[in-house]
Design an enzyme around this catalytic site. Structure first.
Site, short mmCIF file in Angstrom:
data_model
loop_
_atom_site.label_atom_id
_atom_site.label_comp_id
_atom_site.label_asym_id
_atom_site.label_seq_id
_atom_site.Cartn_x
_atom_site.Cartn_y
_atom_site.Cartn_z
CG HIS A 18 -1.92 -1.20 1.08
ND1 HIS A 18 -2.42 -1.87 2.17
CD2 HIS A 18 -2.44 -1.83 -0.01
CE1 HIS A 18 -3.22 -2.85 1.76
NE2 HIS A 18 -3.24 -2.85 0.44
CG HIS A 41 -6.72 -11.22 -7.41
ND1 HIS A 41 -6.17 -10.95 -8.64
CD2 HIS A 41 -6.96 -12.55 -7.37
CE1 HIS A 41 -6.09 -12.09 -9.33
NE2 HIS A 41 -6.56 -13.07 -8.58
CB SER A 100 -5.11 -2.19 -2.68
OG SER A 100 -5.83 -3.38 -2.86
CD GLU A 118 -12.50 -10.53 -3.58
OE1 GLU A 118 -11.36 -10.02 -3.55
OE2 GLU A 118 -12.72 -11.73 -3.30
N GLY A 144 -10.73 -12.50 -11.35
CA GLY A 144 -9.87 -11.40 -11.80
C GLY A 144 -9.01 -11.77 -12.99
CG ASP A 164 -2.66 -8.11 -3.63
OD1 ASP A 164 -1.74 -8.91 -3.38
OD2 ASP A 164 -3.30 -7.50 -2.75
C1 LIG Z 1 -4.37 -10.61 -1.22
S1 LIG Z 1 -6.08 -10.41 -1.19
C2 LIG Z 1 -6.33 -8.84 -1.90
C3 LIG Z 1 -6.04 -7.73 -1.00
C4 LIG Z 1 -6.26 -6.38 -1.60
N1 LIG Z 1 -5.67 -6.25 -2.90
C5 LIG Z 1 -5.69 -5.34 -0.67
O1 LIG Z 1 -4.49 -5.03 -0.80
O2 LIG Z 1 -6.42 -4.86 0.18
C6 LIG Z 1 -6.58 -11.43 -2.52
C7 LIG Z 1 -8.07 -11.35 -2.81
O3 LIG Z 1 -8.34 -12.07 -4.02
C8 LIG Z 1 -9.58 -12.69 -3.90
N2 LIG Z 1 -9.56 -13.74 -4.94
C9 LIG Z 1 -9.10 -15.00 -4.88
N3 LIG Z 1 -9.15 -15.59 -6.10
C10 LIG Z 1 -9.63 -14.65 -6.94
C11 LIG Z 1 -9.87 -14.64 -8.34
N4 LIG Z 1 -9.63 -15.69 -9.12
N5 LIG Z 1 -10.34 -13.49 -8.88
C12 LIG Z 1 -10.59 -12.39 -8.13
N6 LIG Z 1 -10.38 -12.35 -6.79
C13 LIG Z 1 -9.90 -13.46 -6.21
C14 LIG Z 1 -9.64 -13.14 -2.47
O4 LIG Z 1 -10.98 -13.32 -2.04
C15 LIG Z 1 -8.97 -11.98 -1.75
O5 LIG Z 1 -9.92 -11.04 -1.35
#
Ligand SMILES: C[S@@+](CC[C@H](N)C(=O)[O-])C[C@H]1O[C@@H](n2cnc3c(N)ncnc32)[C@H](O)[C@@H]1O
Length: 283
Positions: A18, A41, A100, A118, A144, A164
């Site tokens: 971040h 993500h 983020s 998401e 994503g 991410d």
């Molecule tokens: C590391 S976290 C993201 C954190 C966020 N970017 C932040 O910094 O606040 C990864 C996220 O991806 C989501 N996720 C997992 N597989 C996914 C996919 N195939 N497509 C989109 N989101 C996905 C999860 O539910 C989770 O919320």
């Protein structure tokens, strides 16, 4: 999928991601033109550090709660810390940690747009609640990786993509490289960023080789890494990095100070120094 970001919100890896995001957006905002912020993500957008998940993991204690004691010299790090401290609810100390999308939304202006993907319905619902009434934000509850092609190029044309993933799947590093290549093809003028974990450094070599071969355009590939423990233990998250494709001019200088200060505040014994290096310099 088991991953829940609420357990990890505000940990040392989130903090790096971040803070670097703030550095990138600050540089992009030097030109007074509208921006797009796209995320594959996105997570839930905001997390309670006194909620059950964060309390159980305690990870924020060695991340934002420690870093927030700094009065940083780095302007980019100061932007990030001011943003976190200034969130409604954090007047008496940091209880809410921004994901983020919220970091980006707080920095971006009225003319900018956010496109957030998401997969998990509960997390996407949290994002929608958070941004209810904010006409700049579009939330897509979908995969994503699949969304990437469809969401790019965005309007406005200038801007930033963040990838991410949770790195639960063994091929997530390969998917990141493929995602960056696809994004580069679909959006030649965008700045691209991807977060990655550092456990055992040697295990990253195939990723580095794949990046070396990847068609990522002439804008250069910069990596910014902070490890808080020795980076040779595959069993634990010891550090993390941000991979930046075609980063804005001057951001490498901003990041040097940001990484040093972040590492200085968060490192534990034996942590290697931060890395800021061009895997491929701009052409
Ligand atoms: C590391 S976290 C993201 C954190 C966020 N970017 C932040 O910094 O606040 C990864 C996220 O991806 C989501 N996720 C997992 N597989 C996914 C996919 N195939 N497509 C989109 N989101 C996905 C999860 O539910 C989770 O919320």
């Amino acid at each position: 999928m088991n991953y829940r970001h609420a357990f990890h919100a505000g940990n040392f890896a989130d903090v790096l991601k971040h803070a670097v995001l703030c550095a990138l957006l600050r540089r992009l905002q030097l030109r007074p033109k509208p921006l797009s912020y796209v995320e594959t993500h996105a997570g839930a957008g905001a997390f309670w550090l006194d909620g059950p998940e964060a309390r159980r993991s305690g990870e924020a204690a060695d991340g934002i709660l420690r870093l927030a004691r700094l009065q940083p010299a780095s302007p980019a790090l100061a932007t990030y810390l001011d943003l976190v401290r200034g969130l409604p609810g954090n007047e008496q100390g940091i209880r809410i940690y921004p994901g983020s999308p919220l970091v980006a939304a707080r920095l971006l202006g009225a003319q900018d747009r956010l496109v957030l993907s998401e997969l998990v319905p509960d997390e996407a619902a949290g994002l929608r609640r958070l941004f209810r009434g904010d006409a700049r934000v579009a939330v897509h509850c979908r995969d994503g990786w699949e969304a990437l092609g469809a969401l790019l190029p965005p309007t406005p044309k200038r801007g930033l993509l963040l990838i991410d993933p949770p790195y639960e799947a063994p091929d997530d590093l390969e998917r990141v490289v493929a995602g960056l290549v696809l994004a580069r093809q679909r959006w030649p003028v965008g700045v691209l960023a991807a977060w990655y974990p550092v456990k055992d450094r040697r295990a990253l070599r195939p990723f580095e080789r794949a990046l070396d071969r990847a068609e990522l355009g002439p804008g250069g590939v910069l990596r910014a890494e902070v490890a808080v423990r020795p980076d040779d233990n595959p069993g634990s998250l010891n550090g993390s990095g941000m991979l930046l494709v075609a980063p804005p001019w001057g951001v490498a200088d901003d990041l040097r100070a940001l990484l040093e200060e972040t590492w200085g505040a968060l490192r534990q014994p034996g942590a290697p120094p931060p890395r800021l290096e061009w895997l491929r310099p701009p052409a």
